[in-house]
Scaffold this motif. Structure first.
Motif, PDB file in Angstrom:
ATOM      1  N   PRO A  62       0.821  -1.217   0.000  1.00 19.33           N
ATOM      2  CA  PRO A  62       0.000   0.000   0.000  1.00 19.33           C
ATOM      3  C   PRO A  62       0.856   1.270   0.000  1.00 19.33           C
ATOM      4  CG  PRO A  62      -0.178  -1.174   2.102  1.00 19.33           C
ATOM      5  CD  PRO A  62       0.656  -2.017   1.200  1.00 19.33           C
ATOM      6  N   ALA A  63       0.262   2.340  -0.491  1.00 20.35           N
ATOM      7  CA  ALA A  63       0.957   3.627  -0.607  1.00 20.35           C
ATOM      8  C   ALA A  63       1.422   4.147   0.753  1.00 20.35           C
ATOM      9  CB  ALA A  63       0.052   4.653  -1.275  1.00 20.35           C
ATOM     10  N   ARG A  64       0.742   3.736   1.818  1.00 19.41           N
ATOM     11  CA  ARG A  64       1.134   4.186   3.159  1.00 19.41           C
ATOM     12  C   ARG A  64       2.586   3.828   3.467  1.00 19.41           C
ATOM     13  NH1 ARG A  64      -1.655   5.540   7.938  1.00 19.41           N
ATOM     14  NH2 ARG A  64      -3.575   5.214   6.827  1.00 19.41           N
ATOM     15  N   ALA A  65       3.052   2.709   2.943  1.00 15.17           N
ATOM     16  CA  ALA A  65       4.435   2.286   3.177  1.00 15.17           C
ATOM     17  C   ALA A  65       5.430   3.209   2.481  1.00 15.17           C
ATOM     18  CB  ALA A  65       4.630   0.855   2.697  1.00 15.17           C
ATOM     19  N   TYR A  66       4.952   3.923   1.470  1.00 14.63           N
ATOM     20  CA  TYR A  66       5.837   4.785   0.679  1.00 14.63           C
ATOM     21  C   TYR A  66       5.473   6.266   0.819  1.00 14.63           C
ATOM     22  CZ  TYR A  66       6.682   0.240  -1.517  1.00 14.63           C
ATOM     23  OH  TYR A  66       6.986  -1.073  -1.738  1.00 14.63           O
ATOM     24  N   GLU A  67       4.864   6.647   1.933  1.00 14.64           N
ATOM     25  CA  GLU A  67       4.374   8.018   2.083  1.00 14.64           C
ATOM     26  C   GLU A  67       5.477   9.066   1.949  1.00 14.64           C
ATOM     27  OE1 GLU A  67       2.639   8.675   5.993  1.00 14.64           O
ATOM     28  OE2 GLU A  67       4.090   7.313   6.859  1.00 14.64           O
ATOM     29  N   HIS A  68       6.671   8.770   2.453  1.00 13.27           N
ATOM     30  CA  HIS A  68       7.760   9.742   2.349  1.00 13.27           C
ATOM     31  C   HIS A  68       8.176   9.941   0.886  1.00 13.27           C
ATOM     32  CE1 HIS A  68       8.213  10.066   6.646  1.00 13.27           C
ATOM     33  NE2 HIS A  68       8.192   8.750   6.738  1.00 13.27           N
ATOM     34  N   TYR A  69       8.073   8.890   0.115  1.00 18.13           N
ATOM     35  CA  TYR A  69       8.362   8.991  -1.316  1.00 18.13           C
ATOM     36  C   TYR A  69       7.385   9.974  -1.966  1.00 18.13           C
ATOM     37  CZ  TYR A  69       8.251   7.783  -6.263  1.00 18.13           C
ATOM     38  OH  TYR A  69       8.240   7.860  -7.630  1.00 18.13           O
ATOM     39  N   TYR A  70       6.103   9.814  -1.670  1.00 18.20           N
ATOM     40  CA  TYR A  70       5.100  10.682  -2.283  1.00 18.20           C
ATOM     41  C   TYR A  70       5.240  12.134  -1.807  1.00 18.20           C
ATOM     42  CZ  TYR A  70       2.973   6.552  -4.272  1.00 18.20           C
ATOM     43  OH  TYR A  70       2.762   5.408  -4.989  1.00 18.20           O
ATOM     44  N   GLU A  71       5.639  12.329  -0.561  1.00 19.06           N
ATOM     45  CA  GLU A  71       5.884  13.696  -0.082  1.00 19.06           C
ATOM     46  C   GLU A  71       7.025  14.333  -0.860  1.00 19.06           C
ATOM     47  OE1 GLU A  71       6.602  13.616   4.125  1.00 19.06           O
ATOM     48  OE2 GLU A  71       4.638  12.742   4.545  1.00 19.06           O
ATOM     49  N   ALA A  72       8.123  13.597  -1.009  1.00 19.64           N
ATOM     50  CA  ALA A  72       9.272  14.127  -1.745  1.00 19.64           C
ATOM     51  C   ALA A  72       8.911  14.348  -3.212  1.00 19.64           C
ATOM     52  CB  ALA A  72      10.457  13.180  -1.614  1.00 19.64           C
ATOM     53  N   LEU A  73       8.154  13.425  -3.790  1.00 17.33           N
ATOM     54  CA  LEU A  73       7.751  13.546  -5.188  1.00 17.33           C
ATOM     55  C   LEU A  73       6.868  14.777  -5.385  1.00 17.33           C
ATOM     56  CD1 LEU A  73       7.947  12.104  -7.943  1.00 17.33           C
ATOM     57  CD2 LEU A  73       5.815  10.929  -7.352  1.00 17.33           C
ATOM     58  N   CYS A  74       5.950  14.994  -4.467  1.00 13.47           N
ATOM     59  CA  CYS A  74       5.075  16.164  -4.534  1.00 13.47           C
ATOM     60  C   CYS A  74       5.900  17.449  -4.467  1.00 13.47           C
ATOM     61  CB  CYS A  74       4.049  16.113  -3.404  1.00 13.47           C
ATOM     62  SG  CYS A  74       2.847  17.438  -3.447  1.00 13.47           S
ATOM     63  N   THR A  75       6.865  17.486  -3.558  1.00 10.82           N
ATOM     64  CA  THR A  75       7.724  18.663  -3.420  1.00 10.82           C
ATOM     65  C   THR A  75       8.545  18.883  -4.686  1.00 10.82           C
ATOM     66  OG1 THR A  75       7.859  18.299  -1.039  1.00 10.82           O
ATOM     67  CG2 THR A  75       9.529  19.721  -2.009  1.00 10.82           C
ATOM     68  N   LEU A  76       9.107  17.817  -5.220  1.00  7.50           N
ATOM     69  CA  LEU A  76       9.917  17.922  -6.437  1.00  7.50           C
ATOM     70  C   LEU A  76       9.085  18.454  -7.596  1.00  7.50           C
ATOM     71  CD1 LEU A  76      12.556  17.386  -8.037  1.00  7.50           C
ATOM     72  CD2 LEU A  76      11.651  15.098  -8.498  1.00  7.50           C
ATOM     73  N   HIS A  77       7.912  17.857  -7.808  1.00  2.05           N
ATOM     74  CA  HIS A  77       7.049  18.316  -8.906  1.00  2.05           C
ATOM     75  C   HIS A  77       6.644  19.782  -8.720  1.00  2.05           C
ATOM     76  CE1 HIS A  77       6.865  14.607 -11.052  1.00  2.05           C
ATOM     77  NE2 HIS A  77       6.162  13.950 -10.145  1.00  2.05           N
ATOM     78  N   SER A  78       6.356  20.166  -7.484  1.00  6.41           N
ATOM     79  CA  SER A  78       5.982  21.568  -7.226  1.00  6.41           C
ATOM     80  C   SER A  78       7.138  22.505  -7.540  1.00  6.41           C
ATOM     81  CB  SER A  78       5.550  21.745  -5.773  1.00  6.41           C
ATOM     82  OG  SER A  78       4.342  21.091  -5.526  1.00  6.41           O
ATOM     83  N   MET A  79       8.339  22.117  -7.123  1.00  5.02           N
ATOM     84  CA  MET A  79       9.507  22.970  -7.368  1.00  5.02           C
ATOM     85  C   MET A  79       9.811  23.083  -8.864  1.00  5.02           C
ATOM     86  SD  MET A  79      11.999  21.788  -4.242  1.00  5.02           S
ATOM     87  CE  MET A  79      13.321  22.960  -4.551  1.00  5.02           C
ATOM     88  N   GLU A  80       9.517  22.020  -9.612  1.00  2.00           N
ATOM     89  CA  GLU A  80       9.754  22.031 -11.052  1.00  2.00           C
ATOM     90  C   GLU A  80       8.620  22.699 -11.822  1.00  2.00           C
ATOM     91  OE1 GLU A  80      12.376  17.964 -11.620  1.00  2.00           O
ATOM     92  OE2 GLU A  80      10.201  17.829 -11.801  1.00  2.00           O
ATOM     93  N   GLY A  81       7.512  22.981 -11.153  1.00  5.02           N
ATOM     94  CA  GLY A  81       6.368  23.579 -11.833  1.00  5.02           C
ATOM     95  C   GLY A  81       5.462  22.548 -12.492  1.00  5.02           C
ATOM     96  N   ASP A  82       5.689  21.260 -12.211  1.00  7.77           N
ATOM     97  CA  ASP A  82       4.839  20.187 -12.730  1.00  7.77           C
ATOM     98  C   ASP A  82       3.688  19.984 -11.738  1.00  7.77           C
ATOM     99  OD1 ASP A  82       3.650  17.937 -13.779  1.00  7.77           O
ATOM    100  OD2 ASP A  82       5.289  16.570 -13.265  1.00  7.77           O
ATOM    101  N   TYR A  83       2.712  20.894 -11.809  1.00  7.52           N
ATOM    102  CA  TYR A  83       1.634  20.869 -10.824  1.00  7.52           C
ATOM    103  C   TYR A  83       0.667  19.697 -11.006  1.00  7.52           C
ATOM    104  CZ  TYR A  83       3.635  25.276  -9.528  1.00  7.52           C
ATOM    105  OH  TYR A  83       4.518  26.248  -9.120  1.00  7.52           O
ATOM    106  N   PRO A  84       0.415  19.214 -12.233  1.00  5.43           N
ATOM    107  CA  PRO A  84      -0.406  18.002 -12.334  1.00  5.43           C
ATOM    108  C   PRO A  84       0.259  16.802 -11.647  1.00  5.43           C
ATOM    109  CG  PRO A  84      -0.401  19.157 -14.432  1.00  5.43           C
ATOM    110  CD  PRO A  84       0.620  19.843 -13.557  1.00  5.43           C
ATOM    111  N   GLY A  85       1.572  16.661 -11.792  1.00  2.70           N
ATOM    112  CA  GLY A  85       2.290  15.580 -11.109  1.00  2.70           C
ATOM    113  C   GLY A  85       2.253  15.760  -9.606  1.00  2.70           C
TER     114      GLY A  85
END
Length: 188
Positions: A62-85
């Motif tokens: 489940p995604a709960r096991a990878y929550e830190h990955y999704y947090e980092a991914l969200c931050t990375l996409h936001s910093m790059e301007g990839d808001y849909p990602g």
């Protein structure tokens, strides 16, 4: 510092072949290091780490096991301007944290900000309003709990004072009876 220490522990677990977690610890270690790199402005290195982490993720976990990955991914996409990602990662976090309000509230704010960047102001405003309502209801519950604790403390203090007052009157009555007994004995 925290990411480095966590990574050392994961490396040790890998050395002794202890990782039977579906890649959870390795993905979390990479995600924590990626978050530290993102705070330092090293987006390319963070992107590489997250790409490596994604290869370690297993579909049945489940995604709960990878929550830190999704947090980092969200931050990375936001910093790059990839808001849909970033929005997709934020939605994953929201569904992962739906039963744990402190993280869920953080995810709501994250998503509201992303929606603003996507030009979806109405949805963003609704999410902010929902966040405020949930936060206020949690604060009301916390205030009610604090009031209950204060009421309990007041009652305990009142009962202690009443007990002390009763004991004082008992001593006065016992002293008066003793004095009366002495007077009667002396008279007889």
């Amino acid at each position: 510092l925290y990411a480095d220490r966590y990574n050392d522990i994961v490396d040790y677990r890998d050395e002794i072949q202890l990782d039977k977690s579906g890649g959870h610890f390795s993905v979390t270690a990479a995600a924590l290091r990626a978050q530290a790199l993102l705070r330092a402005g090293k987006m390319q290195e963070a992107r590489t780490l997250l790409h490596q982490a994604a290869t370690l993720m297993q579909p049945g976990i489940p995604a709960r096991a990878y929550e830190h990955y999704y947090e980092a991914l969200c931050t990375l996409h936001s910093m790059e301007g990839d808001y849909p990602g970033a929005l997709a990662a934020a939605d994953t976090l929201l569904s992962t944290h739906k039963d744990y309000f402190p993280f869920y509230l953080d995810d709501m704010l994250r998503k509201a900000e992303i929606l603003t960047h996507l030009g979806r102001g109405v949805e963003s405003t609704r999410l902010y309003s929902r966040y405020i309502a949930v936060k206020d209801s949690i604060e009301r519950i916390e205030i009610a709990m604090q009031m209950d604790k204060l009421q309990t403390l007041y009652e305990v203090d009142r009962l202690k004072a009443e007990k002390k007052h009763s004991f004082l009157w008992f001593l006065i009555a016992a002293g008066g009876c003793t004095l009366l007994l002495i007077i009667i004995t002396g008279y007889i």
